[in-house]
Design a protein around this motif. Structure first.
Motif: not given
Ligand SMILES: [Zn+2]
Length: 192
Positions: A38, A40, A94, A97-98
């Motif tokens: 990912c 971010d 992760h 995650c945003a």
């Protein structure tokens, strides 16, 4: 939508640490891993796995997705399978995650519309979850669903049966600087 959330949400799986030698280094600058991460996640792939940077072909986008049918993702998969002949594909999501955290962007982006539907679905079948636990489980389900989709692709299936390609589901925990892998135990409904 090829991404099968409804099947993945019924999976039972163990969460195990990823030892640094989980995929042994060949000690040669040859790609043996396609890493789907990912944007971010802030993970450093070669800290998670003790291999040379040249051994990992990294493809990152928002949500660690290959199933989104964009040219870059399709090309990454084809390139790694047909030309590099990698031995492993790692899908690494992760926690925190945003894309999964609730925020104003949830209202506008296509991925978030799908995510909102999935969040409601999970909350309906398990309404005892607090928000943090729910979001961690959602991340795990997304990674499992993505790994499942990858395994259904014709060139992946061929590489699995023909030369032992392995597909792994990882989730990175930045707060603990720890990476775990999700290992399916069985399916709650139906055999796998
Ligand atoms: Zn993310």
């Amino acid at each position: 939508m090829p991404f099968d959330f409804n099947t993945a949400v019924r999976k039972r799986y163990a969460i195990l640490p990823v030892p640094r030698d989980f995929i042994p280094s060949s000690e040669t600058p040859t790609s043996q891993i396609l890493w789907v991460g990912c944007s971010d996640s802030f993970i450093i792939e070669t800290e998670t796995l003790d291999v040379l940077p040249e051994e990992i072909f990294v493809h990152r986008n928002l949500g660690n997705l290959l199933h989104n049918r964009d040219l870059s993702s399709e090309s990454a998969l084809d390139w790694c399978l047909d030309l590099l002949k990698v031995k492993h594909i790692v899908v690494c999501g992760h926690y925190d995650c945003a894309l999964i955290r609730e925020n104003d962007a949830n209202e506008v982006h296509g991925w978030h519309k799908l995510h909102r539907t999935n969040t409601e679905y999970l909350s309906n079948i398990n309404n005892n979850l607090n928000t943090e636990d729910r979001d961690r489980i959602l991340e795990e389900i997304y990674v499992l669903a993505e790994a499942d989709w990858i395994r259904t692709q014709p060139n992946v299936k061929k590489a699995i049966s023909g030369r032992g390609l392995q597909v792994h589901a990882f989730v990175y925990d930045k707060a603990r600087n720890q990476c775990v892998r999700l290992v399916e135990l069985d399916m709650v409904n139906g055999a796998k």
